[in-house]
Scaffold this motif. Structure first.
Motif, PDB file in Angstrom:
ATOM      1  N   UNK A 194      -9.874  -1.354 -11.890  1.00  0.00           N
ATOM      2  CA  UNK A 194     -10.858  -0.867 -12.804  1.00  0.00           C
ATOM      3  C   UNK A 194     -11.289   0.649 -12.630  1.00  0.00           C
ATOM      4  N   UNK A 195     -10.479   1.403 -11.745  1.00  0.00           N
ATOM      5  CA  UNK A 195     -10.669   2.816 -11.695  1.00  0.00           C
ATOM      6  C   UNK A 195      -9.656   3.267 -12.524  1.00  0.00           C
ATOM      7  N   UNK A 196     -10.055   4.561 -13.111  1.00  0.00           N
ATOM      8  CA  UNK A 196      -9.099   5.273 -13.956  1.00  0.00           C
ATOM      9  C   UNK A 196      -8.519   6.522 -13.075  1.00  0.00           C
ATOM     10  N   UNK A 197      -7.550   7.178 -13.550  1.00  0.00           N
ATOM     11  CA  UNK A 197      -6.822   8.217 -12.779  1.00  0.00           C
ATOM     12  C   UNK A 197      -7.864   9.429 -12.486  1.00  0.00           C
ATOM     13  N   UNK A 198      -8.860   9.537 -13.337  1.00  0.00           N
ATOM     14  CA  UNK A 198      -9.804  10.507 -12.721  1.00  0.00           C
ATOM     15  C   UNK A 198     -10.861  10.189 -12.010  1.00  0.00           C
ATOM     16  N   UNK A 199     -11.012   8.914 -11.572  1.00  0.00           N
ATOM     17  CA  UNK A 199     -11.932   8.502 -10.639  1.00  0.00           C
ATOM     18  C   UNK A 199     -11.331   8.262  -9.048  1.00  0.00           C
ATOM     19  N   UNK A 200      -9.925   8.746  -9.162  1.00  0.00           N
ATOM     20  CA  UNK A 200      -9.479   8.885  -7.863  1.00  0.00           C
ATOM     21  C   UNK A 200      -8.543   7.636  -7.598  1.00  0.00           C
ATOM     22  N   UNK A 201      -7.990   6.998  -8.855  1.00  0.00           N
ATOM     23  CA  UNK A 201      -7.326   5.861  -8.605  1.00  0.00           C
ATOM     24  C   UNK A 201      -6.152   5.885  -7.732  1.00  0.00           C
ATOM     25  N   UNK A 202      -5.252   7.006  -7.805  1.00  0.00           N
ATOM     26  CA  UNK A 202      -3.990   7.191  -7.181  1.00  0.00           C
ATOM     27  C   UNK A 202      -4.288   7.530  -5.688  1.00  0.00           C
ATOM     28  N   UNK A 203      -5.407   8.232  -5.609  1.00  0.00           N
ATOM     29  CA  UNK A 203      -5.779   8.629  -3.956  1.00  0.00           C
ATOM     30  C   UNK A 203      -6.084   7.328  -3.434  1.00  0.00           C
ATOM     31  N   UNK A 204      -7.156   6.453  -3.850  1.00  0.00           N
ATOM     32  CA  UNK A 204      -7.321   5.174  -3.176  1.00  0.00           C
ATOM     33  C   UNK A 204      -6.034   4.467  -3.185  1.00  0.00           C
ATOM     34  N   UNK A 205      -5.277   4.339  -4.161  1.00  0.00           N
ATOM     35  CA  UNK A 205      -4.004   3.364  -4.016  1.00  0.00           C
ATOM     36  C   UNK A 205      -3.140   3.779  -2.895  1.00  0.00           C
ATOM     37  N   UNK A 206      -3.101   5.000  -2.741  1.00  0.00           N
ATOM     38  CA  UNK A 206      -2.002   5.585  -1.947  1.00  0.00           C
ATOM     39  C   UNK A 206      -2.411   5.053  -0.549  1.00  0.00           C
ATOM     40  N   UNK A 207      -3.638   4.739  -0.233  1.00  0.00           N
ATOM     41  CA  UNK A 207      -4.061   4.627   1.121  1.00  0.00           C
ATOM     42  C   UNK A 207      -4.299   2.804   1.230  1.00  0.00           C
ATOM     43  N   UNK A 208      -4.661   2.200   0.076  1.00  0.00           N
ATOM     44  CA  UNK A 208      -5.071   0.907   0.422  1.00  0.00           C
ATOM     45  C   UNK A 208      -3.789  -0.094  -0.064  1.00  0.00           C
ATOM     46  N   UNK A 209      -2.850   0.330  -0.502  1.00  0.00           N
ATOM     47  CA  UNK A 209      -1.565  -0.744  -0.727  1.00  0.00           C
ATOM     48  C   UNK A 209      -0.959  -1.317   0.428  1.00  0.00           C
ATOM     49  N   UNK A 210      -1.072  -2.886   0.091  1.00  0.00           N
ATOM     50  CA  UNK A 210      -0.665  -3.685   1.040  1.00  0.00           C
ATOM     51  C   UNK A 210       0.675  -4.617   0.726  1.00  0.00           C
ATOM     52  N   UNK A 211       1.194  -5.186   1.625  1.00  0.00           N
ATOM     53  CA  UNK A 211       2.342  -5.975   1.261  1.00  0.00           C
ATOM     54  C   UNK A 211       1.977  -7.167   2.016  1.00  0.00           C
ATOM     55  N   UNK A 212       1.850  -8.346   1.305  1.00  0.00           N
ATOM     56  CA  UNK A 212       1.529 -10.008   1.944  1.00  0.00           C
ATOM     57  C   UNK A 212       2.834 -10.698   1.774  1.00  0.00           C
ATOM     58  N   UNK A 213       2.924 -11.250   2.967  1.00  0.00           N
ATOM     59  CA  UNK A 213       4.163 -12.152   3.274  1.00  0.00           C
ATOM     60  C   UNK A 213       3.552 -13.546   3.744  1.00  0.00           C
ATOM     61  N   UNK A 214       4.387 -14.328   3.558  1.00  0.00           N
ATOM     62  CA  UNK A 214       3.979 -15.825   4.168  1.00  0.00           C
ATOM     63  C   UNK A 214       5.337 -16.317   5.096  1.00  0.00           C
ATOM     64  N   UNK A 215       4.985 -16.781   6.250  1.00  0.00           N
ATOM     65  CA  UNK A 215       5.933 -17.212   7.212  1.00  0.00           C
ATOM     66  C   UNK A 215       5.436 -18.562   7.860  1.00  0.00           C
ATOM     67  N   UNK A 216       6.143 -19.159   8.421  1.00  0.00           N
ATOM     68  CA  UNK A 216       5.529 -20.302   9.101  1.00  0.00           C
ATOM     69  C   UNK A 216       4.782 -20.039  10.259  1.00  0.00           C
ATOM     70  N   UNK A 217       3.466 -20.703  10.327  1.00  0.00           N
ATOM     71  CA  UNK A 217       2.407 -20.320  11.190  1.00  0.00           C
ATOM     72  C   UNK A 217       3.023 -19.952  12.720  1.00  0.00           C
ATOM     73  N   UNK A 218       4.015 -21.180  13.116  1.00  0.00           N
ATOM     74  CA  UNK A 218       4.640 -20.947  14.450  1.00  0.00           C
ATOM     75  C   UNK A 218       5.609 -19.705  14.650  1.00  0.00           C
ATOM     76  N   UNK A 219       6.095 -19.081  13.429  1.00  0.00           N
ATOM     77  CA  UNK A 219       6.980 -18.194  13.562  1.00  0.00           C
ATOM     78  C   UNK A 219       6.195 -16.743  14.071  1.00  0.00           C
ATOM     79  N   UNK A 220       4.802 -16.797  13.763  1.00  0.00           N
ATOM     80  CA  UNK A 220       4.173 -15.515  14.053  1.00  0.00           C
ATOM     81  C   UNK A 220       3.765 -15.550  15.573  1.00  0.00           C
ATOM     82  N   UNK A 221       3.697 -14.382  15.971  1.00  0.00           N
ATOM     83  CA  UNK A 221       3.418 -14.082  17.513  1.00  0.00           C
ATOM     84  C   UNK A 221       2.229 -12.840  17.584  1.00  0.00           C
ATOM     85  N   UNK A 222       0.895 -13.192  17.268  1.00  0.00           N
ATOM     86  CA  UNK A 222       0.221 -12.155  16.774  1.00  0.00           C
ATOM     87  C   UNK A 222      -0.533 -11.808  18.358  1.00  0.00           C
TER      88      UNK A 222
END
Length: 359
Positions: free
Chosen positions: A238-266
């Motif tokens: 909902x933000x425009x480029x004048x409201x800091x869209x690029x600056x906020x996106x540069x910090x907040x971008x995320x990559x989401x992945x799904x594995x089998x739960x037993x494959x994770x070692x948190x």
């Protein structure tokens, strides 16, 4: 055997070439020596030498002026304004200033070497031994002769202008690096502190994860095994480029992945940061901030395309190859009452490249 040897020697001694047979005569190769030295105009005419010297240091001082102009253009056309015309003019005039500064140094140095420095040919004999006092004295004399031939010690205007040009050529780079540093704003008085700036993103507790760039919320049931989804905070769309869209996106971008739960070692303190094998990590590489967006399903490795840093998704996005200094920050996630993936909090550590002030 002795009789045969005597016969062979007698045959060799009595052999003579036939009249039609040419015999090559091996004379020593003649040394052509160095060609006669051709004096340049600057060698014959003192006025031409003065003109050449004046041209060289004028080019060096032109380089100084161009470097100063590059810094001035960086300030006259601030890219922080966000206006396209300022960004275009900044790139144009800063680039022209730096290009002219380096070009003037190059042309001046070439003209100096061709018109002012001594161009006589010298022969340096090779010695079988080294390290004696006479050899050391000869080396010192060679440096003294080189200084005399180049005129670096005698021609102070050329020397001083060259030093000034080289020193000034570094200044635009220093000024440009200033633009990479976070800056204070009325809304964020501590914005100049990179720890403060990179430790706070748009993510908050209960904020939905959304597809990048359209901003559509993501259901946990829609994430298939082996998939990788590019994610932004839902309000970011909902933000425009004048409201800091690029600056906020540069910090907040995320990559989401799904594995089998037993494959994770948190890690022990991150056991509840995932949901049914779904994990979320910052896309900002911890090396120099490039977007980490290449996911290998079989090995569960993330690859940064800039410098080939690799991160192991199954083991907390730990670095397994490349120059990155630390693991990708993980975003704690859960699901809300409607089955949408939401953040449990902001990142618990600064995102982006590693730096000395980071704790």
């Amino acid at each position: 055997m002795a009789h045969e040897d005597d016969a062979l020697e007698h045959e060799r001694a009595s052999w003579k070439p036939s009249p039609g047979l040419a015999v090559a005569v091996t004379d020593p190769v003649h040394n052509p020596e160095l060609p006669p030295h051709r004096a340049r105009m600057t060698d014959k005419d003192p006025a031409a030498m003065k003109t050449a010297v004046r041209t060289v240091y004028t080019l060096f001082y032109l380089s100084v002026a161009a470097s100063i102009w590059a810094v001035a253009a960086y300030m006259i056309f601030p890219i922080e304004s966000g206006r396209i015309v300022d960004i275009r003019n900044n790139n144009l005039f800063v680039g022209l200033g730096i290009a002219l500064a380096l070009l003037a140094i190059g042309i001046g140095a070439i003209h100096w070497s061709k018109a002012v420095m001594s161009d006589k040919e010298f022969i340096e004999p090779r010695h079988a031994t080294r390290g004696r006092d006479t050899t050391r004295a000869a080396a010192v004399q060679a440096f003294a002769d080189a200084n005399e031939e180049s005129g670096f010690g005698r021609r102070t205007m050329i020397r001083n202008s060259l030093i000034a040009a080289v020193a000034a050529s570094i200044v635009p780079g220093i000024a440009l690096f200033r633009g990479l540093a976070p800056q204070d704003t009325p809304e964020h008085p501590n914005g100049g502190n990179p720890v403060y700036l990179l430790s706070h993103t748009m993510w908050k507790k209960g904020m939905r994860l959304a597809h990048d760039p359209e901003g559509t919320p993501i259901r946990a049931a829609d994430i298939t095994l082996g998939s990788a989804v590019h994610v932004i905070p839902e309000p970011l769309a909902e933000l425009s480029h004048h409201d800091g869209y690029l600056e906020e996106k540069a910090k907040a971008i995320v990559l989401l992945m799904r594995l089998l739960p037993e494959q994770l070692n948190p890690e022990t303190n991150k056991l509840d940061w995932t949901y049914d094998g779904i994990v979320a990590y910052s896309k900002v590489c911890t090396h120099v901030g490039c977007p980490v967006a290449l996911y290998e399903q079989q090995t569960h490795h993330l690859l940064c395309p800039c410098h080939q840093s690799q991160f192991d998704v199954a083991n907390g996005a730990a670095v397994i190859f490349g120059p990155a200094a630390r693991a990708l920050p993980q975003l704690p996630i859960e699901v809300d009452d409607e089955g949408y993936l939401v953040a449990m909090s902001d990142f618990t550590e600064p995102v982006g490249p590693s730096f000395w002030e980071r704790h």
